[in-house]
Scaffold this active site. Structure first.
Site, PDB file in Angstrom:
ATOM      1  N   HIS A 180       2.131 -22.802   0.657  1.00  0.00           N
ATOM      2  CA  HIS A 180       3.084 -23.858  -0.452  1.00  0.00           C
ATOM      3  C   HIS A 180       4.164 -24.665   1.506  1.00  0.00           C
ATOM      4  O   HIS A 180       4.033 -24.359   1.945  1.00  0.00           O
ATOM      5  CB  HIS A 180       4.466 -23.486  -0.876  1.00  0.00           C
ATOM      6  CG  HIS A 180       3.212 -23.251  -1.892  1.00  0.00           C
ATOM      7  ND1 HIS A 180       2.339 -23.942  -2.728  1.00  0.00           N
ATOM      8  CD2 HIS A 180       3.081 -21.975  -3.110  1.00  0.00           C
ATOM      9  CE1 HIS A 180       1.210 -23.411  -4.045  1.00  0.00           C
ATOM     10  NE2 HIS A 180       2.036 -22.183  -4.291  1.00  0.00           N
ATOM     11  N   CYS A 234      -0.588 -28.614  -0.095  1.00  0.00           N
ATOM     12  CA  CYS A 234      -0.583 -29.771  -0.751  1.00  0.00           C
ATOM     13  C   CYS A 234       0.367 -30.987   0.038  1.00  0.00           C
ATOM     14  O   CYS A 234       1.160 -31.272   1.687  1.00  0.00           O
ATOM     15  CB  CYS A 234       0.348 -28.805  -1.628  1.00  0.00           C
ATOM     16  SG  CYS A 234      -0.158 -27.773  -2.644  1.00  0.00           S
TER      17      CYS A 234
END
Length: 278
Positions: free
Chosen positions: A151, A213
């Protein structure tokens, strides 16, 4: 009397709000520090466990990992959904320290070292980075393509927050067992979450792709930073247990600031209350 109570309550409330605001301001820095400390300890434990292995245990573990990679189909979109039995077998591979850490990655440009765990489940990715099951294990070799997910933008840990700073030509290192594998970034793509075509295994190449992401804070797409294997560079091919340690006292200044500010905020308040009572 009631007015005094209201005045004291308001003063305490304002002090509490200031304290909470300060704590929230310092939280990302302190939390990221503790996360880095935990990751450094995981890396150190991995190295210690690897050093305690016999040569036969080392050879068997590496041989099993390469054999697993040989079973993965080439030039097709990888199947990332393992069955329960496949997952159990997968979790036993490269589990050097018994903690789920299969290897660790060093990104010199970002000055970061992170352990790589088995799997990319939510609970793993909240605190660390993980290897995506169904892709090659990160042990190198022709016809392999390992994919590592992490992440960015978490309030408690940086993880892959800065990998968008990598450009073609930058390098990152996979430290697996006692071997260093160096990869040079050769492709950076932005794709939709369900587009995994760029993760195919090329039978003639040795790839590792870092996935996160993007855009930052929006997370509608995936950023794929791929590297191909190159010869190790002597001055970058190093990560030791000592280099991975983080001195716990480094966090003391942050805790000290919080304590000092707490005293500065609350002591005048309590002093004022005591004087009114007396």
């Amino acid at each position: 009397m009631i007015e005094k109570i209201k005045s004291n309550f308001t003063t305490i409330l304002l002090g509490f709000i200031l304290f909470v605001g300060l704590a929230l301001l310092l939280y990302p820095t302190v939390s990221d520090y503790w996360n880095n400390l935990g990751q450094a300890k995981a890396v150190a434990r991995y190295i210690d466990s690897m050093n305690e292995m016999t040569e036969a245990e080392h050879d068997t573990m590496m041989s099993d990992a390469h054999a697993y990679n040989d079973t993965l189909p080439k030039n097709v979109i990888p199947d990332l959904n393992l069955t329960e039995s496949e997952t159990q077998s997968y979790n036993q591979l490269l589990d050097v320290s018994g903690t789920g850490v299969m290897t660790y990655v060093e990104i010199p440009k970002l000055n970061t070292t992170m352990p790589i765990y088995h799997g990319a489940d939510a609970e793993i990715l909240q605190v660390a980075i993980g290897h995506i099951p169904g892709t090659s294990l990160p042990v190198g070799g022709q016809g392999t393509h390992a994919v590592i997910s992490g992440h960015r933008g978490l309030p408690s840990a940086k993880l892959f927050t800065d990998i968008d700073k990598l450009v073609e030509g930058d390098t990152f290192l996979i430290q697996v067992m006692d071997e260093t594998l160096t990869y040079e970034v050769d492709q950076i793509l932005t794709v939709l979450p369900d587009d995994v075509s760029a993760l195919e295994i090329d039978p003639d190449e040795d790839y590792v792709t870092l996935v996160t992401c993007t855009p930052y804070g929006v997370n509608t797409h995936r950023l794929l930073v791929r590297g191909h294997r190159i010869e190790n560079e002597a001055k970058t091919a190093r990560v030791t247990s000592e280099a991975s340690q983080i001195e716990p006292l480094l966090v003391a200044p942050f805790i000290g600031i919080l304590l000092i500010m707490s005293i500065l905020i609350f002591w005048p308040i309590f002093k004022k209350i005591l004087l009114k009572i007396n």
